[in-house]
Design a protein around this motif. Structure first.
Motif, PDB file in Angstrom:
ATOM      1  N   PRO A   1       1.133  -1.347  -0.090  1.00 13.64           N
ATOM      2  CA  PRO A   1      -0.168   0.115  -0.281  1.00 13.64           C
ATOM      3  C   PRO A   1       0.864   1.031  -0.093  1.00 13.64           C
ATOM      4  N   ARG A   2       0.726   2.331  -0.595  1.00 14.45           N
ATOM      5  CA  ARG A   2       0.546   3.492  -0.704  1.00 14.45           C
ATOM      6  C   ARG A   2       1.150   3.709   1.207  1.00 14.45           C
ATOM      7  N   ILE A   3       1.753   5.133   1.217  1.00 17.33           N
ATOM      8  CA  ILE A   3       1.831   5.453   2.928  1.00 17.33           C
ATOM      9  C   ILE A   3       2.070   6.642   3.063  1.00 17.33           C
ATOM     10  N   ALA A   4       0.577   7.396   3.326  1.00 15.84           N
ATOM     11  CA  ALA A   4       0.592   9.344   3.749  1.00 15.84           C
ATOM     12  C   ALA A   4       1.163   9.418   5.028  1.00 15.84           C
ATOM     13  N   VAL A   5       2.164  10.220   5.739  1.00 17.35           N
ATOM     14  CA  VAL A   5       1.996  10.401   6.630  1.00 17.35           C
ATOM     15  C   VAL A   5       2.287  12.139   6.862  1.00 17.35           C
ATOM     16  N   SER A   6       1.746  12.291   7.459  1.00 19.08           N
ATOM     17  CA  SER A   6       1.554  13.534   8.629  1.00 19.08           C
ATOM     18  C   SER A   6       1.477  14.017   9.545  1.00 19.08           C
ATOM     19  N   VAL A   7       2.945  14.700  10.105  1.00 18.52           N
ATOM     20  CA  VAL A   7       3.360  15.067  11.529  1.00 18.52           C
ATOM     21  C   VAL A   7       3.382  16.231  11.663  1.00 18.52           C
TER      22      VAL A   7
END
Length: 177
Positions: free
Chosen positions: A164-170
């Motif tokens: 799967p694609r990974i989307a990270v927001s911090v």
């Protein structure tokens, strides 16, 4: 959605069963005593009311549109409520292995929260995308890259059939370190 479908399906089945029972009762009554009045459904009055209707009548078209919209709603509800399993690599051709998106999100969330700089995190997963939202006290860009690397490494260890694609927001939170 699945809960709504689980409630809607028995209600529709009950409605069809009651309509079928009424049809059987009225049919038997009409065979046994043709001159008697109907028992449950006032079908002679309904028959006289609809004798003058044609396919071009506004009420017939309105009923057709309502039935079509309700049918489309039930169809879409059924398609949306299906299981969205995440497929894993099959150990042998005869065996299919799956996991739930919730289990995948729980595993990724555990991995993200084990990072020292992460204060809190939430993860949403599907077979095509994993979305991670994390909070930290440190600069967000450094932690974001570390989390992305950590999740990527974890996904390599899992026997997923498709990555799967990974989307990270911090986000950086205010607090005492």
């Amino acid at each position: 959605m699945r809960l709504l479908l689980r409630v809607l399906a028995p209600l529709l089945a009950l409605l069809l069963a009651v309509a079928g029972l009424a049809l059987v009762v009225e049919t038997v009554t009409a065979w046994v005593a043709p001159a008697s009045s109907p028992l449950v459904v006032p079908w002679p009055a309904w028959r006289s009311a609809i004798e003058g209707l044609t396919w071009q009548s506004g009420s017939v078209r309105a009923v057709a549109i309502v039935v079509g919209v309700v049918g489309l709603f039930v169809l879409i509800l059924g398609l949306v409520a299906r299981r969205h399993d995440v497929f894993l690599a099959d150990p042998v051709p005869e065996v299919t292995v799956t996991t739930s998106p919730r289990s995948l999100a729980r595993a990724v969330g555990h991995e993200v929260r084990s990072h020292d700089d992460v204060v809190s995190a939430s993860v949403v997963a599907s077979s095509s995308k994993i979305t991670v939202k994390a909070a930290t006290l440190d600069p967000a860009e450094e932690v974001r890259a570390a989390i992305r690397d950590r999740v990527t490494e974890m996904l390599v260890r899992l026997p997923l059939a498709r990555r799967p694609r990974i989307a990270v927001s911090v986000t950086t939170t205010k607090g005492v370190k």
